[in-house]
Design a protein around this motif. Sequence first.
Motif, PDB file in Angstrom:
ATOM      1  N   PRO A 100       0.823  -1.223   0.000  1.00  0.00           N
ATOM      2  CA  PRO A 100       0.000   0.000   0.000  1.00  0.00           C
ATOM      3  C   PRO A 100       0.854   1.270   0.000  1.00  0.00           C
ATOM      4  N   ALA A 101       2.001   1.234   0.723  1.00  0.00           N
ATOM      5  CA  ALA A 101       2.898   2.398   0.698  1.00  0.00           C
ATOM      6  C   ALA A 101       3.417   2.614  -0.719  1.00  0.00           C
ATOM      7  N   GLY A 102       3.703   1.503  -1.420  1.00  0.00           N
ATOM      8  CA  GLY A 102       4.162   1.595  -2.808  1.00  0.00           C
ATOM      9  C   GLY A 102       3.083   2.171  -3.717  1.00  0.00           C
ATOM     10  N   ILE A 103       1.830   1.788  -3.473  1.00  0.00           N
ATOM     11  CA  ILE A 103       0.737   2.351  -4.299  1.00  0.00           C
ATOM     12  C   ILE A 103       0.628   3.864  -4.037  1.00  0.00           C
ATOM     13  N   TYR A 104       0.803   4.233  -2.757  1.00  0.00           N
ATOM     14  CA  TYR A 104       0.773   5.669  -2.411  1.00  0.00           C
ATOM     15  C   TYR A 104       1.833   6.419  -3.234  1.00  0.00           C
ATOM     16  N   LEU A 105       3.064   5.853  -3.272  1.00  0.00           N
ATOM     17  CA  LEU A 105       4.143   6.505  -4.033  1.00  0.00           C
ATOM     18  C   LEU A 105       3.814   6.523  -5.524  1.00  0.00           C
ATOM     19  N   ALA A 106       3.195   5.433  -6.008  1.00  0.00           N
ATOM     20  CA  ALA A 106       2.847   5.371  -7.432  1.00  0.00           C
ATOM     21  C   ALA A 106       1.813   6.449  -7.777  1.00  0.00           C
ATOM     22  N   VAL A 107       0.819   6.630  -6.865  1.00  0.00           N
ATOM     23  CA  VAL A 107      -0.259   7.594  -7.150  1.00  0.00           C
ATOM     24  C   VAL A 107       0.238   9.035  -6.991  1.00  0.00           C
ATOM     25  N   THR A 108       0.990   9.288  -5.892  1.00  0.00           N
ATOM     26  CA  THR A 108       1.342  10.688  -5.597  1.00  0.00           C
ATOM     27  C   THR A 108       2.642  11.143  -6.268  1.00  0.00           C
ATOM     28  N   GLN A 109       3.603  10.206  -6.482  1.00  0.00           N
ATOM     29  CA  GLN A 109       4.914  10.625  -7.028  1.00  0.00           C
ATOM     30  C   GLN A 109       5.168  10.029  -8.408  1.00  0.00           C
ATOM     31  N   ASP A 110       4.198   9.270  -8.914  1.00  0.00           N
ATOM     32  CA  ASP A 110       4.404   8.575 -10.189  1.00  0.00           C
ATOM     33  C   ASP A 110       5.650   7.673 -10.130  1.00  0.00           C
ATOM     34  N   ALA A 111       5.827   7.006  -8.953  1.00  0.00           N
ATOM     35  CA  ALA A 111       7.009   6.157  -8.745  1.00  0.00           C
ATOM     36  C   ALA A 111       6.540   4.753  -8.354  1.00  0.00           C
ATOM     37  N   PRO A 112       6.357   3.867  -9.343  1.00  0.00           N
ATOM     38  CA  PRO A 112       5.753   2.560  -9.040  1.00  0.00           C
ATOM     39  C   PRO A 112       6.734   1.484  -8.561  1.00  0.00           C
ATOM     40  N   GLY A 113       8.033   1.818  -8.428  1.00  0.00           N
ATOM     41  CA  GLY A 113       9.058   0.807  -8.124  1.00  0.00           C
ATOM     42  C   GLY A 113       8.773  -0.008  -6.860  1.00  0.00           C
ATOM     43  N   VAL A 114       8.426   0.695  -5.775  1.00  0.00           N
ATOM     44  CA  VAL A 114       8.201  -0.005  -4.498  1.00  0.00           C
ATOM     45  C   VAL A 114       6.987  -0.942  -4.625  1.00  0.00           C
ATOM     46  N   ALA A 115       5.924  -0.455  -5.301  1.00  0.00           N
ATOM     47  CA  ALA A 115       4.722  -1.284  -5.470  1.00  0.00           C
ATOM     48  C   ALA A 115       5.053  -2.541  -6.282  1.00  0.00           C
ATOM     49  N   ILE A 116       5.868  -2.382  -7.312  1.00  0.00           N
ATOM     50  CA  ILE A 116       6.228  -3.539  -8.157  1.00  0.00           C
ATOM     51  C   ILE A 116       7.022  -4.551  -7.333  1.00  0.00           C
ATOM     52  N   ALA A 117       8.037  -4.053  -6.589  1.00  0.00           N
ATOM     53  CA  ALA A 117       8.872  -4.962  -5.782  1.00  0.00           C
ATOM     54  C   ALA A 117       8.017  -5.672  -4.725  1.00  0.00           C
TER      55      ALA A 117
END
Length: 140
Positions: A84-101
């Motif tokens: 969920p923290a990774g999705i937050y980064l993907a939505v707010t920072q356009d950074a999907p790396g953590v969500a993918i890992a």
Amino acid sequence: MSKLPLLFLATAAACLLAGVGMGIAMGITHDFSLSPVHAHLNLLGWTSLALMGLTLRAYPELLRSRPLAWAQYGLSAGSALIFPAGIYLAVTQDAPGVAIAASLVWFAGVVLFLARLVGLLVAHDSAVTTVSARLNPLAG
Ligand code: HEM
């Protein structure tokens, strides 16, 4: 009795508290942009971890191998919190790396969960065959 099922359930309930808190905040602010974070905190964190904890309670044989049981907790609970923290980064920072890992770590936990259930099923079948062969040796 291992405390692992309870640990799964306590982690699940903590995710539920955070997920429901987010849901209430989204409702109050009318800002639904983070609803995928809320949904995955509830579905991976609360629902899936609680089901895994209840499965361990229903089939305590799964706790016999402590390293495998703890490995599954580490993979599943760790990624249920980080995804969920990774999705937050993907939505707010356009950074999907953590969500993918984290999604790959979650996947590994699911594979381990399934493998251990299948292992239990196979062990159960061979135990039943051995007992019925001993009870009825003429049946072949
Ligand atoms: C007090 C409890 C809860 C509140 C106030 C709440 C609130 C919300 C809100 C406001 C939305 C966004 C709706 C929209 O985008 O129009 C939402 C979406 C969602 N919620 Fe909840 N929720 C709660 C509990 C739960 C629980 C326990 C689960 C699952 C176990 C859950 C799963 C979902 C899902 C799957 C979505 C859709 C997400 C998406 O479309 O991206 N919710 N919720």
